[in-house]
Design a protein around this motif. Structure first.
Motif, PDB file in Angstrom:
ATOM      1  N   MET A  84      41.173  35.687  44.668  1.00 36.35           N
ATOM      2  CA  MET A  84      41.428  36.855  44.122  1.00 36.35           C
ATOM      3  C   MET A  84      41.190  36.552  42.580  1.00 36.35           C
ATOM      4  O   MET A  84      41.334  35.856  41.968  1.00 36.35           O
ATOM      5  CB  MET A  84      43.090  37.122  44.048  1.00 36.35           C
ATOM      6  CG  MET A  84      43.346  38.310  43.324  1.00 36.35           C
ATOM      7  SD  MET A  84      45.084  38.997  43.825  1.00 36.35           S
ATOM      8  CE  MET A  84      46.107  37.669  43.396  1.00 36.35           C
ATOM      9  N   GLY A  85      40.436  37.765  41.917  1.00 39.46           N
ATOM     10  CA  GLY A  85      40.196  37.724  40.655  1.00 39.46           C
ATOM     11  C   GLY A  85      40.515  39.330  40.103  1.00 39.46           C
ATOM     12  O   GLY A  85      40.495  40.099  40.551  1.00 39.46           O
ATOM     13  N   MET A  86      40.667  39.072  38.738  1.00 38.95           N
ATOM     14  CA  MET A  86      40.753  40.089  37.641  1.00 38.95           C
ATOM     15  C   MET A  86      39.708  40.189  36.796  1.00 38.95           C
ATOM     16  O   MET A  86      39.218  39.399  36.074  1.00 38.95           O
ATOM     17  CB  MET A  86      42.027  39.982  37.166  1.00 38.95           C
ATOM     18  CG  MET A  86      42.373  40.956  35.995  1.00 38.95           C
ATOM     19  SD  MET A  86      42.592  42.590  36.636  1.00 38.95           S
ATOM     20  CE  MET A  86      42.408  43.540  34.851  1.00 38.95           C
ATOM     21  N   CYS A  87      39.016  41.448  36.418  1.00 36.24           N
ATOM     22  CA  CYS A  87      37.910  41.731  35.848  1.00 36.24           C
ATOM     23  C   CYS A  87      37.087  40.644  35.654  1.00 36.24           C
ATOM     24  O   CYS A  87      36.355  40.606  37.038  1.00 36.24           O
ATOM     25  CB  CYS A  87      38.565  41.673  34.168  1.00 36.24           C
ATOM     26  SG  CYS A  87      37.264  42.326  32.947  1.00 36.24           S
ATOM     27  N   VAL A 122      46.182  30.637  47.515  1.00 35.25           N
ATOM     28  CA  VAL A 122      45.416  31.728  46.711  1.00 35.25           C
ATOM     29  C   VAL A 122      44.823  31.164  45.513  1.00 35.25           C
ATOM     30  O   VAL A 122      45.380  30.425  44.835  1.00 35.25           O
ATOM     31  CB  VAL A 122      46.298  32.799  46.501  1.00 35.25           C
ATOM     32  CG1 VAL A 122      45.358  34.067  45.778  1.00 35.25           C
ATOM     33  CG2 VAL A 122      46.805  33.564  47.612  1.00 35.25           C
ATOM     34  N   LEU A 123      43.504  31.307  45.544  1.00 34.95           N
ATOM     35  CA  LEU A 123      42.817  30.878  44.154  1.00 34.95           C
ATOM     36  C   LEU A 123      42.711  31.990  43.135  1.00 34.95           C
ATOM     37  O   LEU A 123      42.013  33.281  43.794  1.00 34.95           O
ATOM     38  CB  LEU A 123      41.318  30.557  44.445  1.00 34.95           C
ATOM     39  CG  LEU A 123      40.475  30.118  43.363  1.00 34.95           C
ATOM     40  CD1 LEU A 123      41.206  28.934  42.446  1.00 34.95           C
ATOM     41  CD2 LEU A 123      39.101  29.339  43.730  1.00 34.95           C
ATOM     42  N   LEU A 124      43.334  31.931  42.209  1.00 37.28           N
ATOM     43  CA  LEU A 124      43.340  33.176  41.187  1.00 37.28           C
ATOM     44  C   LEU A 124      42.341  32.984  39.965  1.00 37.28           C
ATOM     45  O   LEU A 124      42.365  31.705  39.451  1.00 37.28           O
ATOM     46  CB  LEU A 124      44.863  33.211  40.660  1.00 37.28           C
ATOM     47  CG  LEU A 124      45.797  33.473  41.541  1.00 37.28           C
ATOM     48  CD1 LEU A 124      47.322  33.443  40.828  1.00 37.28           C
ATOM     49  CD2 LEU A 124      45.823  34.762  42.353  1.00 37.28           C
ATOM     50  N   LEU A 140      39.359  38.593  50.479  1.00 37.08           N
ATOM     51  CA  LEU A 140      39.276  38.521  49.105  1.00 37.08           C
ATOM     52  C   LEU A 140      39.715  39.699  48.346  1.00 37.08           C
ATOM     53  O   LEU A 140      40.068  40.779  49.161  1.00 37.08           O
ATOM     54  CB  LEU A 140      37.624  38.835  49.221  1.00 37.08           C
ATOM     55  CG  LEU A 140      36.972  39.148  48.033  1.00 37.08           C
ATOM     56  CD1 LEU A 140      37.011  37.998  46.777  1.00 37.08           C
ATOM     57  CD2 LEU A 140      35.342  39.418  48.190  1.00 37.08           C
ATOM     58  N   ILE A 141      40.238  39.557  47.222  1.00 34.43           N
ATOM     59  CA  ILE A 141      40.615  40.783  46.500  1.00 34.43           C
ATOM     60  C   ILE A 141      39.931  40.644  45.255  1.00 34.43           C
ATOM     61  O   ILE A 141      39.966  39.783  44.324  1.00 34.43           O
ATOM     62  CB  ILE A 141      42.215  40.537  46.146  1.00 34.43           C
ATOM     63  CG1 ILE A 141      43.006  40.392  47.610  1.00 34.43           C
ATOM     64  CG2 ILE A 141      42.748  41.391  45.480  1.00 34.43           C
ATOM     65  CD1 ILE A 141      44.498  40.238  47.301  1.00 34.43           C
ATOM     66  N   THR A 154      38.184  42.755  52.795  1.00 33.20           N
ATOM     67  CA  THR A 154      38.202  42.693  51.143  1.00 33.20           C
ATOM     68  C   THR A 154      39.014  43.777  50.510  1.00 33.20           C
ATOM     69  O   THR A 154      39.021  45.067  51.237  1.00 33.20           O
ATOM     70  CB  THR A 154      36.808  42.790  50.616  1.00 33.20           C
ATOM     71  OG1 THR A 154      35.901  41.779  51.014  1.00 33.20           O
ATOM     72  CG2 THR A 154      36.639  43.169  49.032  1.00 33.20           C
ATOM     73  N   LEU A 155      39.819  43.727  49.801  1.00 33.44           N
ATOM     74  CA  LEU A 155      40.564  44.839  48.985  1.00 33.44           C
ATOM     75  C   LEU A 155      39.920  44.932  47.686  1.00 33.44           C
ATOM     76  O   LEU A 155      39.812  43.744  46.921  1.00 33.44           O
ATOM     77  CB  LEU A 155      42.076  44.296  48.881  1.00 33.44           C
ATOM     78  CG  LEU A 155      42.893  45.396  48.132  1.00 33.44           C
ATOM     79  CD1 LEU A 155      43.038  46.550  48.581  1.00 33.44           C
ATOM     80  CD2 LEU A 155      44.295  44.718  47.812  1.00 33.44           C
ATOM     81  N   ILE A 156      39.792  46.002  47.193  1.00 33.41           N
ATOM     82  CA  ILE A 156      39.261  46.352  45.680  1.00 33.41           C
ATOM     83  C   ILE A 156      40.091  47.513  45.180  1.00 33.41           C
ATOM     84  O   ILE A 156      40.449  48.395  45.705  1.00 33.41           O
ATOM     85  CB  ILE A 156      37.900  46.963  45.695  1.00 33.41           C
ATOM     86  CG1 ILE A 156      36.848  46.196  46.474  1.00 33.41           C
ATOM     87  CG2 ILE A 156      37.584  47.377  44.087  1.00 33.41           C
ATOM     88  CD1 ILE A 156      35.681  46.877  46.737  1.00 33.41           C
ATOM     89  N   VAL A 157      40.972  47.123  44.306  1.00 34.53           N
ATOM     90  CA  VAL A 157      42.112  47.745  43.455  1.00 34.53           C
ATOM     91  C   VAL A 157      41.264  48.211  41.921  1.00 34.53           C
ATOM     92  O   VAL A 157      41.109  47.379  41.278  1.00 34.53           O
ATOM     93  CB  VAL A 157      43.201  47.096  43.094  1.00 34.53           C
ATOM     94  CG1 VAL A 157      44.170  48.097  42.562  1.00 34.53           C
ATOM     95  CG2 VAL A 157      43.827  46.594  44.704  1.00 34.53           C
TER      96      VAL A 157
END
Length: 288
Positions: free
Chosen positions: A79-82, A8-10, A102-103, A196-199
């Motif tokens: 996966m990425g944040m903001c 996983v690439l974060l 993809l997340i 794709t997951l979107i949280v």
């Protein structure tokens, strides 16, 4: 038959580090996944390092790491944040990512949350004035993207100590680059073909759930699942719903969710004691 090698690439958020994703990297490792946490250009040092950094620098750095590690894995997720979620979406689009999933966590496609930043209405005018956006600072302020009183107090204490986990401010010119990236991300989203997951938090103070629904519609509802959290602000990986976030991520990646040990709600007395300690730390720093 040998087990698949999964990676996983974060990608962290603006002004942040891998700590933006809380303990997700550890959770993924427990589930048998190898994690790669990139530090974006301009990050990991001083806020001034962001001056002059362009969105192309972020995209190039992440694309380079993706191409380096992809051959090592049978399955590679992104996966990425903001800010990192915008970069992850754009990476999946450009690479026609099909080697994994993809997340996108709290993607700020629109800056329309309930706590409207002071610069929202005037920033595009400031961008036109030579050099001004580089000199203007956008400070991290309460609630720091966190609904939990306890976690917010701990984050505030870390800022007071000067811990290098997140920049206390970013130059407005950096927000300009985020705006440029937001515009790019909104185009050609139907090129993303991977699941794709979107949280997103319903009460996200920076970006409303409109961002999540926009991505889902443009990528395609047949390839996208949206999860809306009910007890967090923007920093969903460290806030009240962090266990749910971890479970949803593992479920999307088709991994064992049992590795997440759901935290029991602390008693009021224990919460108050931890708050007292955090506030005592703030008071001590104020005297130094």
């Amino acid at each position: 038959m040998a087990a698949q090698r999964i990676g996983v690439l974060l990608v962290h958020g603006l002004g942040g580090t891998q700590y933006d994703l809380g303990s997700l990297h550890k959770t993924l490792q427990k589930a048998g996944v190898e994690t790669h946490c990139i530090t974006l250009p301009g990050h990991g040092g001083q806020p001034q390092d962001l001056i002059g950094v362009m969105m192309e620098d972020w995209l190039e750095a992440v694309e380079k790491q993706y191409l380096e590690i992809a051959p090592q894995y049978d399955v590679l997720h992104i996966m990425g944040m903001c800010l990192g979620s915008l970069i992850a979406v754009e990476l999946a689009k450009r690479m026609r990512h099909a080697k994994g999933r993809l997340i996108a966590l709290a993607p700020p496609v629109f800056l329309d949350g309930w706590s409207t930043p002071w610069y929202r209405a005037v920033r595009h005018l400031v961008y036109r004035l030579p050099g001004l956006a580089r000199r203007m600072r956008v400070a991290e302020e309460e609630p720091y993207g966190i609904k939990s009183d306890l976690v917010r107090a701990m984050v505030k204490a870390r800022f007071a100590r000067g811990d290098n986990f997140h920049y206390p401010w970013v130059p407005l010119s950096c927000i300009e680059q985020v705006d440029r990236l937001r515009a790019v991300v909104q185009r050609d989203l139907d090129r993303i073909q991977c699941p794709t997951l979107i949280v997103h938090a319903d009460e996200d103070e920076l970006t409303s759930p409109r961002s999540a629904y926009f991505l889902a519609e443009r990528i395609g509802h047949d390839r996208t699942r949206v999860v809306i959290l009910q007890n967090s602000y923007h920093m969903i990986c460290v806030d009240n719903d962090r266990d749910q976030v971890a479970i949803e991520v593992l479920r999307h990646l088709q991994l064992d969710t049992a590795v997440v040990k759901v935290r029991e709600r602390k008693t009021s007395q224990r919460v108050q004691e931890r708050l007292r300690r955090a506030n005592a730390g703030l008071a001590q720093n104020a005297l130094l």
